[in-house]
Design an enzyme around this catalytic site. Structure first.
Site, PDB file in Angstrom:
ATOM      1  N   ARG A 104       6.227  -6.425  -9.721  1.00 13.97           N
ATOM      2  CA  ARG A 104       7.348  -7.115 -10.499  1.00 13.97           C
ATOM      3  C   ARG A 104       7.215  -8.634 -10.716  1.00 13.97           C
ATOM      4  NH1 ARG A 104       9.130  -3.042 -11.985  1.00 13.97           N
ATOM      5  NH2 ARG A 104      11.037  -1.890 -11.469  1.00 13.97           N
ATOM      6  N   THR A 113       1.234  -5.550 -11.562  1.00 13.87           N
ATOM      7  CA  THR A 113       1.923  -4.549 -12.348  1.00 13.87           C
ATOM      8  C   THR A 113       3.196  -4.248 -11.608  1.00 13.87           C
ATOM      9  OG1 THR A 113       0.727  -2.765 -11.389  1.00 13.87           O
ATOM     10  CG2 THR A 113      -0.319  -3.757 -13.432  1.00 13.87           C
ATOM     11  N   GLU A 163      11.671 -11.355 -17.929  1.00 12.83           N
ATOM     12  CA  GLU A 163      11.181 -10.327 -18.767  1.00 12.83           C
ATOM     13  C   GLU A 163      12.232 -10.293 -20.221  1.00 12.83           C
ATOM     14  OE1 GLU A 163       9.820  -6.663 -17.406  1.00 12.83           O
ATOM     15  OE2 GLU A 163       8.411  -7.598 -16.090  1.00 12.83           O
ATOM     16  N   PHE A 221       0.775  -1.173  -0.011  1.00 15.43           N
ATOM     17  CA  PHE A 221       0.010  -0.081   0.197  1.00 15.43           C
ATOM     18  C   PHE A 221       0.792   1.315   0.042  1.00 15.43           C
ATOM     19  CE2 PHE A 221      -3.673   2.619   1.860  1.00 15.43           C
ATOM     20  CZ  PHE A 221      -4.484   2.095   0.687  1.00 15.43           C
ATOM     21  N   GLY A 222       1.822   1.459  -0.885  1.00 12.71           N
ATOM     22  CA  GLY A 222       2.456   2.560  -1.122  1.00 12.71           C
ATOM     23  C   GLY A 222       1.769   3.650  -2.220  1.00 12.71           C
ATOM     24  N   ARG A 223       2.557   4.220  -3.063  1.00  8.55           N
ATOM     25  CA  ARG A 223       2.042   5.227  -3.791  1.00  8.55           C
ATOM     26  C   ARG A 223       1.140   4.641  -5.009  1.00  8.55           C
ATOM     27  NH1 ARG A 223       7.615   7.325  -3.288  1.00  8.55           N
ATOM     28  NH2 ARG A 223       7.983   5.232  -4.319  1.00  8.55           N
ATOM     29  N   ILE A 224       1.491   3.654  -5.703  1.00  4.49           N
ATOM     30  CA  ILE A 224       0.568   2.917  -6.675  1.00  4.49           C
ATOM     31  C   ILE A 224      -0.365   2.190  -6.065  1.00  4.49           C
ATOM     32  CG2 ILE A 224       0.646   1.565  -8.715  1.00  4.49           C
ATOM     33  CD1 ILE A 224       3.571   2.229  -9.166  1.00  4.49           C
ATOM     34  N   HIS A 259       5.089  -4.932 -19.918  1.00  2.29           N
ATOM     35  CA  HIS A 259       5.689  -3.994 -18.642  1.00  2.29           C
ATOM     36  C   HIS A 259       5.565  -2.559 -19.348  1.00  2.29           C
ATOM     37  CE1 HIS A 259       9.081  -3.878 -15.451  1.00  2.29           C
ATOM     38  NE2 HIS A 259       7.841  -2.767 -15.424  1.00  2.29           N
ATOM     39  N   ILE A 260       4.349  -2.285 -19.544  1.00  2.54           N
ATOM     40  CA  ILE A 260       4.044  -0.729 -19.836  1.00  2.54           C
ATOM     41  C   ILE A 260       3.326   0.095 -18.890  1.00  2.54           C
ATOM     42  CG2 ILE A 260       4.007  -1.507 -22.440  1.00  2.54           C
ATOM     43  CD1 ILE A 260       0.902  -1.593 -22.179  1.00  2.54           C
ATOM     44  N   GLY A 261       3.441  -0.383 -17.534  1.00  3.79           N
ATOM     45  CA  GLY A 261       2.796   0.553 -16.678  1.00  3.79           C
ATOM     46  C   GLY A 261       2.731   1.863 -16.636  1.00  3.79           C
ATOM     47  N   SER A 317       0.241  -4.384   3.843  1.00  2.00           N
ATOM     48  CA  SER A 317       1.281  -3.785   3.468  1.00  2.00           C
ATOM     49  C   SER A 317       2.251  -4.143   4.520  1.00  2.00           C
ATOM     50  CB  SER A 317       1.267  -2.259   3.537  1.00  2.00           C
ATOM     51  OG  SER A 317       2.140  -1.725   2.460  1.00  2.00           O
TER      52      SER A 317
HETATM   53  P1  NAP Z   1       6.292   2.390  -2.877  1.00  3.36           P
HETATM   54  O1  NAP Z   1       5.577   3.605  -2.851  1.00  3.36           O
HETATM   55  O2  NAP Z   1       7.561   2.291  -2.527  1.00  3.36           O
HETATM   56  O3  NAP Z   1       5.435   1.224  -2.674  1.00  3.36           O
HETATM   57  C1  NAP Z   1       5.862  -0.048  -2.576  1.00  3.36           C
HETATM   58  C2  NAP Z   1       5.023  -0.481  -1.097  1.00  3.36           C
HETATM   59  O4  NAP Z   1       5.768  -2.048  -1.165  1.00  3.36           O
HETATM   60  C3  NAP Z   1       5.416   0.051   0.071  1.00  3.36           C
HETATM   61  O5  NAP Z   1       4.209   0.497   0.486  1.00  3.36           O
HETATM   62  C4  NAP Z   1       5.904  -1.111   0.728  1.00  3.36           C
HETATM   63  O6  NAP Z   1       5.088  -1.270   2.097  1.00  3.36           O
HETATM   64  C5  NAP Z   1       5.311  -2.341   0.013  1.00  3.36           C
HETATM   65  N1  NAP Z   1       6.296  -3.457   0.699  1.00  3.36           N
HETATM   66  C6  NAP Z   1       7.510  -3.517   0.472  1.00  3.36           C
HETATM   67  N2  NAP Z   1       7.994  -5.104   1.303  1.00  3.36           N
HETATM   68  C7  NAP Z   1       6.655  -5.337   1.414  1.00  3.36           C
HETATM   69  C8  NAP Z   1       6.585  -6.648   2.112  1.00  3.36           C
HETATM   70  N3  NAP Z   1       7.444  -7.612   2.601  1.00  3.36           N
HETATM   71  N4  NAP Z   1       5.200  -7.050   2.196  1.00  3.36           N
HETATM   72  C9  NAP Z   1       4.360  -6.084   1.899  1.00  3.36           C
HETATM   73  N5  NAP Z   1       4.362  -4.978   1.390  1.00  3.36           N
HETATM   74  C10 NAP Z   1       5.792  -4.668   1.236  1.00  3.36           C
HETATM   75  O7  NAP Z   1       6.407   2.397  -4.657  1.00  3.36           O
HETATM   76  P2  NAP Z   1       5.464   2.592  -5.909  1.00  3.36           P
HETATM   77  O8  NAP Z   1       5.975   3.712  -6.384  1.00  3.36           O
HETATM   78  O9  NAP Z   1       4.006   2.201  -5.493  1.00  3.36           O
HETATM   79  O10 NAP Z   1       5.799   1.415  -6.647  1.00  3.36           O
HETATM   80  C11 NAP Z   1       5.597   0.086  -6.422  1.00  3.36           C
HETATM   81  C12 NAP Z   1       6.334  -0.850  -7.431  1.00  3.36           C
HETATM   82  O11 NAP Z   1       5.815  -0.893  -8.527  1.00  3.36           O
HETATM   83  C13 NAP Z   1       7.762  -0.761  -7.783  1.00  3.36           C
HETATM   84  O12 NAP Z   1       8.700  -1.083  -6.580  1.00  3.36           O
HETATM   85  C14 NAP Z   1       7.988  -1.210  -9.173  1.00  3.36           C
HETATM   86  O13 NAP Z   1       8.392  -2.626  -8.898  1.00  3.36           O
HETATM   87  C15 NAP Z   1       6.494  -1.236  -9.589  1.00  3.36           C
HETATM   88  N6  NAP Z   1       6.381  -0.442 -10.771  1.00  3.36           N
HETATM   89  C16 NAP Z   1       5.798  -1.118 -12.052  1.00  3.36           C
HETATM   90  C17 NAP Z   1       5.622  -0.452 -13.002  1.00  3.36           C
HETATM   91  C18 NAP Z   1       5.055  -1.195 -14.489  1.00  3.36           C
HETATM   92  O14 NAP Z   1       5.572  -0.453 -15.295  1.00  3.36           O
HETATM   93  N7  NAP Z   1       4.379  -2.094 -14.317  1.00  3.36           N
HETATM   94  C19 NAP Z   1       5.559   1.099 -12.842  1.00  3.36           C
HETATM   95  C20 NAP Z   1       5.936   1.612 -11.770  1.00  3.36           C
HETATM   96  C21 NAP Z   1       6.188   0.788 -10.654  1.00  3.36           C
HETATM   97  P3  NAP Z   1       5.005  -0.208   3.294  1.00  3.36           P
HETATM   98  O15 NAP Z   1       4.556   1.012   2.821  1.00  3.36           O
HETATM   99  O16 NAP Z   1       3.796  -0.607   4.170  1.00  3.36           O
HETATM  100  O17 NAP Z   1       6.386  -0.060   4.113  1.00  3.36           O
HETATM  101  C1  GLV Z   2       8.843   0.292 -13.781  1.00  4.20           C
HETATM  102  O1  GLV Z   2       8.558  -0.966 -13.694  1.00  4.20           O
HETATM  103  C2  GLV Z   2       9.263   1.187 -12.634  1.00  4.20           C
HETATM  104  O2  GLV Z   2       9.738   0.571 -11.550  1.00  4.20           O
HETATM  105  O3  GLV Z   2       9.448   2.361 -12.845  1.00  4.20           O
END
Ligand code: NAP
Ligand code: GLV
Length: 329
Positions: free
Chosen positions: A239, A237, A268, A155-158, A287-289, A177
């Site tokens: 990893r 979406t 990938e 439950f982070g940004r996305i 991987h087009i998020g 989370s």
């Molecule tokens: P973020 O704000 O850092 O959110 C990541 C979340 O993961 C955090 O809220 C964290 O929890 C949670 N987390 C970490 N370890 C965990 C665990 N062991 N169990 C449960 N939750 C855990 O990052 P974001 O910006 O939302 O991005 C999240 C991920 O999306 C990135 O790391 C990336 O891999 C992926 N992504 C993919 C695409 C795509 O193109 N498909 C695009 C952007 C990002 P807490 O807050 O509770 O500590």
């Molecule tokens: C894409 O997957 C990113 O982590 O920005």
């Protein structure tokens, strides 16, 4: 005085490079495929700044070989391809691009969830194959969103941006989370915290938004699918390696769950031999998020800004290992 040297591992979209050119000699890898590891290993021996992508493996060996490297700037929010501990040990700041891609990735997540729920991809293939002969009461039936339960893991940004979209569609929202959020946030967002097993067993849709680490590697395994509803749909979406893909395949062919939509796979690109490609109830995108014009331009600029700051020995605007600055104090 000779200019600093920078290597950018792919052509960047719509980015302002003037400021960078003023202080550095820039080499860009212009091929469609990423630079092979051996090439990257060779390049880093001569550079002061590296701008890389999630397709580049920036491991300990590479970081140790990069004797004059002052900054690693990744054009992505996730940085599981970088050995951050090795960079920190060498005092090298690592930059990423958080925030600017949150909405684009949440939008894609929502598009995949809806496509899987309402069998959009299957339906489109059906029409183009000339199989649409009449309106049928039981043709291509999917699942309602309204009244269903959405389980958000990470439950982070996305994850939170996905929750905001879900509210408009009348879903009950559970989240799990690493750290439970403050009750004010839970209340204002209309979400409830659940332990992982509870979330898995109660959700109609499970969507993954945790970062990849040793803790989240194969977080979704055979055991998870045993807990899930047979009507449930998994969306990933985040990893690919957060899901054990063989376990997912087993769950799909034995109807332990109803479907999946994946923007990320492990490895990938997905192997064309992957059994998942043979299933109608799996949607896979490459991987087009974050892939919108506006978002990719913002990510590229943010990565360049991190790179410039690192070259000037200034604090990176977005740094994942701020400890490197504490080491200097
Ligand atoms: P973020 O704000 O850092 O959110 C990541 C979340 O993961 C955090 O809220 C964290 O929890 C949670 N987390 C970490 N370890 C965990 C665990 N062991 N169990 C449960 N939750 C855990 O990052 P974001 O910006 O939302 O991005 C999240 C991920 O999306 C990135 O790391 C990336 O891999 C992926 N992504 C993919 C695409 C795509 O193109 N498909 C695009 C952007 C990002 P807490 O807050 O509770 O500590
Ligand atoms: C894409 O997957 C990113 O982590 O920005």
């Amino acid at each position: 005085m000779s200019k600093l040297k920078v290597f950018i591992t792919r052509r960047l979209p719509q980015v302002e490079l003037e400021q960078l050119h003023e202080i550095a000699e820039v080499e860009t890898w212009t091929e469609r495929q990423p630079p092979p590891y051996s090439v990257l290993l060779d390049k880093v021996k001569q550079i002061d700044g590296l701008l890389c992508l999630l397709t580049d493996s920036i491991d300990k060996q590479l970081i140790e070989a990069a004797k004059s490297l002052k900054v690693i700037s990744q054009m992505a929010v996730g940085y599981d391809n970088i050995d951050v501990a090795a960079a920190t040990a060498r005092g090298i700041p690592v930059g990423n691009t958080p925030g600017v891609l949150t909405n684009a990735t949440a939008d894609l997540t929502w598009a995949l969830l809806m496509a899987a729920a309402r069998k959009i991809v299957e339906a489109e293939k059906f029409v183009k194959a000339g199989q649409w002969k009449t309106w049928e009461p039981t043709l291509l039936l999917g699942a309602d969103l309204s009244g269903s339960t959405l389980g958000i893991i990470g439950f982070g940004r996305i994850g939170q941006a996905v929750a905001r979209r879900a509210r408009g569609f009348d879903l009950k929202i559970l989240y799990y989370s690493k750290h439970r959020k403050e009750s004010e946030l839970e209340q204002s967002m209309g979400v409830e915290y659940a332990e992982l097993d509870t979330l898995l067993s109660e959700s109609d849709f499970v969507t993954l938004h945790a970062s990849l680490s040793t803790e989240t590697y194969h977080l979704i395994s055979d055991r998870s699918f045993q807990l899930m509803k047979s009507s449930a749909i998994l969306i990933n979406t985040a990893r690919g390696a957060i899901v054990d893909e063989l376990a997912l395949y087993r769950a799909l062919i034995t109807n332990q769950i109803a479907g999946a939509a994946l923007d990320v796979t492990d490895p990938e690109p997905i192997s064309m031999d992957s059994l998942l490609l043979k299933l109608d109830n799996v949607i896979i995108t490459p991987h087009i998020g974050s892939a919108s014009y506006q978002t990719r331009a913002k990510m590229a600029q943010m990565a360049v800004n991190n790179l410039i700051a690192g070259l000037k020995a200034e604090k990176l605007p977005n740094c994942v290992n701020n400890e490197v600055y504490e080491q200097l104090e």
